[in-house]
Design an enzyme around this catalytic site. Structure first.
Site, PDB file in Angstrom:
ATOM      1  N   HIS A 147      -6.759   3.692   2.720  1.00  6.90           N
ATOM      2  CA  HIS A 147      -5.952   3.676   3.574  1.00  6.90           C
ATOM      3  C   HIS A 147      -4.546   4.340   3.211  1.00  6.90           C
ATOM      4  O   HIS A 147      -3.800   4.567   4.267  1.00  6.90           O
ATOM      5  CB  HIS A 147      -5.694   2.154   3.862  1.00  6.90           C
ATOM      6  CG  HIS A 147      -5.087   1.773   5.393  1.00  6.90           C
ATOM      7  ND1 HIS A 147      -5.617   2.323   6.586  1.00  6.90           N
ATOM      8  CD2 HIS A 147      -3.958   1.225   5.719  1.00  6.90           C
ATOM      9  CE1 HIS A 147      -4.858   2.107   7.550  1.00  6.90           C
ATOM     10  NE2 HIS A 147      -3.929   1.156   7.063  1.00  6.90           N
ATOM     11  N   TRP A 148      -4.538   4.683   1.982  1.00  8.30           N
ATOM     12  CA  TRP A 148      -2.957   5.198   1.900  1.00  8.30           C
ATOM     13  C   TRP A 148      -3.453   6.846   1.320  1.00  8.30           C
ATOM     14  O   TRP A 148      -3.000   7.197  -0.100  1.00  8.30           O
ATOM     15  CB  TRP A 148      -2.542   4.433   0.690  1.00  8.30           C
ATOM     16  CG  TRP A 148      -1.849   3.246   0.971  1.00  8.30           C
ATOM     17  CD1 TRP A 148      -1.460   2.879   2.070  1.00  8.30           C
ATOM     18  CD2 TRP A 148      -1.349   2.141  -0.139  1.00  8.30           C
ATOM     19  NE1 TRP A 148      -0.737   1.468   2.184  1.00  8.30           N
ATOM     20  CE2 TRP A 148      -0.762   1.305   0.548  1.00  8.30           C
ATOM     21  CE3 TRP A 148      -1.496   2.131  -1.618  1.00  8.30           C
ATOM     22  CZ2 TRP A 148      -0.101   0.194   0.323  1.00  8.30           C
ATOM     23  CZ3 TRP A 148      -0.836   0.966  -2.008  1.00  8.30           C
ATOM     24  CH2 TRP A 148      -0.278  -0.012  -1.326  1.00  8.30           C
ATOM     25  N   ASN A 174       1.681   6.045   9.229  1.00 15.30           N
ATOM     26  CA  ASN A 174       0.547   5.408   8.616  1.00 15.30           C
ATOM     27  C   ASN A 174       0.110   4.063   9.232  1.00 15.30           C
ATOM     28  O   ASN A 174       1.165   3.113   9.283  1.00 15.30           O
ATOM     29  CB  ASN A 174       1.186   5.200   6.871  1.00 15.30           C
ATOM     30  CG  ASN A 174      -0.304   4.525   6.114  1.00 15.30           C
ATOM     31  OD1 ASN A 174       0.056   3.516   5.521  1.00 15.30           O
ATOM     32  ND2 ASN A 174      -1.420   4.883   6.370  1.00 15.30           N
ATOM     33  N   ARG A 188       6.352  -6.305  -3.887  1.00 14.75           N
ATOM     34  CA  ARG A 188       5.959  -6.627  -2.676  1.00 14.75           C
ATOM     35  C   ARG A 188       5.947  -8.082  -2.426  1.00 14.75           C
ATOM     36  O   ARG A 188       6.186  -8.591  -1.447  1.00 14.75           O
ATOM     37  CB  ARG A 188       4.618  -5.930  -2.282  1.00 14.75           C
ATOM     38  CG  ARG A 188       4.702  -4.616  -2.187  1.00 14.75           C
ATOM     39  CD  ARG A 188       3.426  -3.708  -1.718  1.00 14.75           C
ATOM     40  NE  ARG A 188       3.220  -4.222  -0.225  1.00 14.75           N
ATOM     41  CZ  ARG A 188       2.728  -3.252   0.712  1.00 14.75           C
ATOM     42  NH1 ARG A 188       2.708  -2.097   0.251  1.00 14.75           N
ATOM     43  NH2 ARG A 188       2.528  -3.585   1.839  1.00 14.75           N
ATOM     44  N   ASN A 225       5.951   3.092   1.289  1.00 17.90           N
ATOM     45  CA  ASN A 225       4.969   3.769   1.459  1.00 17.90           C
ATOM     46  C   ASN A 225       5.271   5.358   1.672  1.00 17.90           C
ATOM     47  O   ASN A 225       4.224   5.957   1.247  1.00 17.90           O
ATOM     48  CB  ASN A 225       4.765   3.573   3.281  1.00 17.90           C
ATOM     49  CG  ASN A 225       3.588   2.276   3.550  1.00 17.90           C
ATOM     50  OD1 ASN A 225       3.228   2.678   4.693  1.00 17.90           O
ATOM     51  ND2 ASN A 225       3.068   1.633   2.691  1.00 17.90           N
ATOM     52  N   GLY A 268       1.935  -1.877   7.843  1.00 18.80           N
ATOM     53  CA  GLY A 268       2.251  -3.302   8.223  1.00 18.80           C
ATOM     54  C   GLY A 268       2.018  -4.451   7.481  1.00 18.80           C
ATOM     55  O   GLY A 268       1.936  -5.348   7.945  1.00 18.80           O
ATOM     56  N   GLY A 269       1.576  -4.181   6.199  1.00 16.68           N
ATOM     57  CA  GLY A 269       0.945  -5.287   5.304  1.00 16.68           C
ATOM     58  C   GLY A 269       2.220  -5.902   4.841  1.00 16.68           C
ATOM     59  O   GLY A 269       3.178  -5.588   5.028  1.00 16.68           O
TER      60      GLY A 269
END
Length: 275
Positions: free
Chosen positions: A254-255, A97, A178, A38, A29-30
């Protein structure tokens, strides 16, 4: 490589490729996040074995950006149900994720007969930090992105670097790509609406309190160096979910689906397809 098909159903934009059992991938959700950002690289690999669908959750990517009228995990799970009905999919496995992991868990709790196995990478709402502070470093920098005096590429890059173990993965191209989405007024309104939904009904987002009700087989995947949802958050979920297992990647943030690309694909696909 043949490009995957893309379409929009029930307000949800998605990419699709492959055949067989259905796997739905749900992004984090960034700012500027989308299904493609993602999971675009993972899609063709999973498509060799599964009908793989990568979606933009409500408020993200090319999906509709409505006002969020219930806690976001619930809102997105209900939208996902309509989406699957539209495609005639009775049951799907989920790879989620962060925010997408929270959506997958809420979907499985609300519609247990429609959810198969769950692969959850540092899922939102399911982890309960035991040692790490709340909010975490990554969450603080997420909040700062839209805070006065407003968004900037510098703040976005600062946040994205908390998502990875290797900061070289956060390239200028990634930030530029992004930022175009993240700074769009419609996207900013959607992010604000999502944030308000968490604040208005925080208990609905505490998925760890309901984790014992999950009957699906669950693979928890964590990066040891995750600075958004730290590894200690996995302990409660691992204890409470009856059919859970945990895989931890070292030198990973986190990825996991990108930083440990080949290993993640193999482990996740084998888990989904095992007897």
């Amino acid at each position: 490589m043949t490009p995957p098909t893309q379409d929009t159903r029930a307000g949800i934009h998605y990419y699709e490729d492959g055949s067989g059992e259905t796997v739905v991938m749900l992004h984090g959700g960034g700012p500027g996040a989308s299904g493609w950002s993602n999971f675009g690289r993972n899609l063709p690999v999973f498509a060799r074995r599964y009908r793989t669908i990568v979606v933009d959750q409500p408020g993200f990517g090319a999906s509709d950006k409505p006002k969020i009228t219930s806690q976001y995990f619930t809102f997105s799970a209900d939208a996902l149900l309509k989406f699957l009905d539209e495609l005639g999919i009775e049951k799907a496995h989920f790879v989620g994720n962060s925010l997408g992991g929270g959506t997958a868990v809420r979907f499985a709790l609300r519609y247990p007969d429609r959810a198969g196995r769950l692969v959850l990478m540092a899922p939102g709402g399911l982890g309960l930090n035991v040692f790490a502070p709340d909010p975490t470093e990554g969450i603080k920098k997420l909040y700062r992105f839209a805070a006065p005096p407003g968004p900037s590429k510098e703040k976005l890059a600062d946040f994205l670097r908390t998502l990875v173990y290797d900061p070289s993965l956060v390239t200028n191209e990634l930030v530029d790509e992004r930022y175009v989405v993240a700074s769009d007024p419609e996207s900013l309104r959607a992010m604000a609406s999502m944030g308000a939904s968490f604040a208005a009904d925080p208990e609905e987002g505490m998925l760890w309190r309901e984790a014992h009700r999950l009957r699906q087989r669950v693979l928890l995947v964590w990066g040891r160096e995750d600075r958004v949802n730290p590894l200690d958050g996995a302990l409660t979920a691992l204890k409470l979910i009856p059919r859970a297992q945990l895989h931890v990647f070292g030198r990973c943030g986190h990825w996991a689906q990108l930083e440990k690309f080949a290993e993640f694909n193999r482990i996740a696909m084998d888990f989904i397809g095992s007897e």
